[in-house]
Structure formats: structure tokens, C-alpha cells
Design an enzyme around this catalytic site. Structure first.
Site, mmCIF file in Angstrom:
data_model
loop_
_atom_site.group_PDB
_atom_site.id
_atom_site.type_symbol
_atom_site.label_atom_id
_atom_site.label_comp_id
_atom_site.label_asym_id
_atom_site.label_seq_id
_atom_site.Cartn_x
_atom_site.Cartn_y
_atom_site.Cartn_z
ATOM 1 N N GLU A 104 0.845 -1.188 0.000
ATOM 2 C CA GLU A 104 0.000 0.000 0.000
ATOM 3 C C GLU A 104 0.878 1.235 0.000
ATOM 4 O O GLU A 104 2.095 1.151 0.136
ATOM 5 C CB GLU A 104 -0.889 -0.003 1.246
ATOM 6 C CG GLU A 104 -1.715 -1.267 1.350
ATOM 7 C CD GLU A 104 -3.201 -1.006 1.380
ATOM 8 O OE1 GLU A 104 -3.599 0.176 1.406
ATOM 9 O OE2 GLU A 104 -3.958 -1.972 1.363
ATOM 10 N N LYS A 120 1.387 4.861 -5.350
ATOM 11 C CA LYS A 120 2.006 3.539 -5.235
ATOM 12 C C LYS A 120 3.295 3.430 -6.040
ATOM 13 O O LYS A 120 3.785 2.333 -6.279
ATOM 14 C CB LYS A 120 1.014 2.476 -5.694
ATOM 15 C CG LYS A 120 -0.191 2.409 -4.786
ATOM 16 C CD LYS A 120 -1.088 1.281 -5.171
ATOM 17 C CE LYS A 120 -2.190 1.161 -4.139
ATOM 18 N NZ LYS A 120 -3.007 -0.018 -4.388
ATOM 19 N N ARG A 123 -12.194 -6.057 -6.857
ATOM 20 C CA ARG A 123 -11.521 -6.024 -5.563
ATOM 21 C C ARG A 123 -12.537 -6.327 -4.470
ATOM 22 O O ARG A 123 -13.719 -5.974 -4.597
ATOM 23 C CB ARG A 123 -10.904 -4.634 -5.325
ATOM 24 C CG ARG A 123 -9.941 -4.186 -6.423
ATOM 25 C CD ARG A 123 -8.764 -5.139 -6.580
ATOM 26 N NE ARG A 123 -8.014 -5.275 -5.351
ATOM 27 C CZ ARG A 123 -7.094 -4.395 -4.948
ATOM 28 N NH1 ARG A 123 -6.800 -3.349 -5.674
ATOM 29 N NH2 ARG A 123 -6.453 -4.574 -3.810
#
Ligand SMILES: [Zn+2]
Length: 251
Positions: free
Chosen positions: A3, A53, A234
Site C-alpha cells: 500500500e 504507489k 476487488r
């Protein structure tokens, strides 16, 4: 899944190399084809920053190496000359330390202005909430749990902190953005920032819903649920007792 906060930790560890001329090696065959040592070896590493990210490594001469960790990538900092087995994607060797990238996935040289178009970083100090809200408002039809993972809208929130921030703010991931008012949306973003910032600086804060499907919600006693959401499928985690509304799938 790394993350945004683990990227910031990696950026912090790599700071010891900033200011040094580094030796650059790409032992892994898939990284070797990129020809990076020829362009980077011996250049001074000027800056290391996490943007969403992505880890951006700025070298003298305006060259920026972008590394995205995808699912398995890891940065490690070791003493120079540490023995290892296997072939890392990239080794940046300074006078005393070396930074080692394993399972690189994305590794590319971009110009200083060639960085991908990302939304404001949730870990910014301070975060640019106004721009985040504006970008989220541009997609009123999308469900909030799906939109929060779109790095073009807000950079750096992964599935874990998305689930926890929505729970903190009492917002169901299944509500469309047009059904969520500004104060609620801002509360979600602030909760994500606060938890992720705490995680950068210390141990990870406790989880309340993430990977807790079937368990008791610590706030209302409801049963936490999980379901696949969005085009990328997700997994959303939420408590239907205290995160109500939206088009949640039937249980
Ligand atoms: Zn609850």
C-alpha cells in the site's frame, strides 16, 4: 499488496543513499533488458519519493526511475556486499548500503515530467483534499468503494485502508458518489490519511473490517460482510449495520 504507506517506508529507508553516486545493477533477466545500468550507473541519486504507489528515484541529469511494486515487489536496504541468493531486479549500491528491489513488476525510466498522471497523494502533508474531492465529483455514478482505488482520483489508497476508512466514516462502499455528501467524503479521506500516516510512523493501526468477514463489528455488533466490487473485482469489506445504503449485493 503493498500500500502507499509501505512505499513511504521504503522511500524513508532509501534516504541513506540520497546524495551518493550509486552503482547500478539489474541481475534479473527481465530487468536487464531495460539497459538501465548504462544510463544510470555512477550518477548521483538526488531524491527518492513515494507518489501514490510509485517510488520515484531521481538521478542527476533529470532522469527519473519509476518503480511500481504491483503485488509482490519489495524494496530492502542492506549493508553493501550482503550475500544473497536469487536475482533481484535492481541493486543500487552506495558507499555503505545497497538498496535491493525484488520482484519489480514495473521499472521504467521516465523524464522528470513523464511521471504518470496521478491524483493527489493521500499521504501528502497536508493532503490536497479539495482536488481529491473535485476529481471524485467528476465521476458521480461510481460507487465510492470502487472510486477510492482509482489512482487517477486519489493516489495511494489500497484495499485495506479503503475498507477501514469507509468504516471509520460510517460510509457504505456501495453508495454512489452522488449519494455521498462532501463532509462524508472528506471524513473518509481524512480517516485514510490519519491511519496511513500512523502506519508509516509506527505499527499498523488495528483493523475493524478488512479480512474480517463473518466476524462481529466492534462498533455496532453487526456481522461484517465481504463481496467483490468494481471492474477490477476487488473485495469490499463493510458492516451493513453501521455502513448502510447503496446498492449492496444481497447476502
Ligand atoms: Zn457496524
Amino acid at each position: 499488496m503493498p500500500e502507499g504507506d509501505s512505499l513511504h517506508r521504503a522511500a524513508q529507508r532509501l534516504q541513506v543513499l540520497v546524495g551518493q553516486r550509486v552503482e547500478v545493477e539489474t541481475p534479473h533477466p527481465r530487468a536487464a533488458v531495460k539497459g538501465l545500468p548504462g544510463r544510470l550507473d555512477g550518477r548521483r541519486l538526488e531524491q527518492v519519493e513515494a507518489v501514490g504507489k510509485n517510488l520515484l528515484l531521481h538521478f542527476e541529469g533529470g532522469l527519473v526511475l519509476r518503480s511500481h511494486l504491483r503485488m509482490k515487489g519489495r524494496w530492502r536496504l542492506e549493508r553493501r556486499g550482503t550475500a544473497r541468493t536469487g536475482k533481484p531486479w535492481l541493486v543500487l549500491r552506495g558507499a555503505e548500503h545497497e538498496a535491493v528491489l525484488w520482484n519489480g513488476a514495473v521499472l521504467e525510466l521516465v523524464g522528470a515530467r513523464g511521471a504518470p498522471r496521478l491524483g493527489p497523494d493521500i499521504l501528502g502533508e497536508p493532503p490536497d483534499y479539495e482536488t481529491m474531492l473535485a476529481r471524485l465529483r467528476a465521476e458521480p455514478e461510481r460507487e465510492v468503494g470502487d472510486a477510492l482505488l482509482d489512482q487517477r482520483l486519489v493516489a495511494g489508497i489500497g484495499n485495506l485502508w479503503k475498507a477501514e476508512a469507509l468504516w471509520e466514516a460510517h460510509v457504505s462502499p456501495w453508495r454512489r458518489l452522488e449519494e455521498v455528501d462532501d463532509s462524508e467524503l472528506r471524513a473518509v479521506l481524512e480517516a485514510a490519511h490519519t491511519s496511513m500516516r500512523a502506519s508509516v510512523e509506527g505499527p499498523r493501526p488495528a483493523r475493524h473490517v478488512y479480512r474480517r468477514a463473518g466476524r462481529i463489528c466492534p462498533r455496532c455488533g453487526g456481522i461484517v460482510r465481504s463481496a467483490s466490487q468494481g471492474a477490477n473485482a476487488r473485495t469490499a469489506y463493510w458492516c451493513p449495520g453501521c455502513q448502510v445504503g447503496g446498492n449492496a449485493p444481497p447476502s
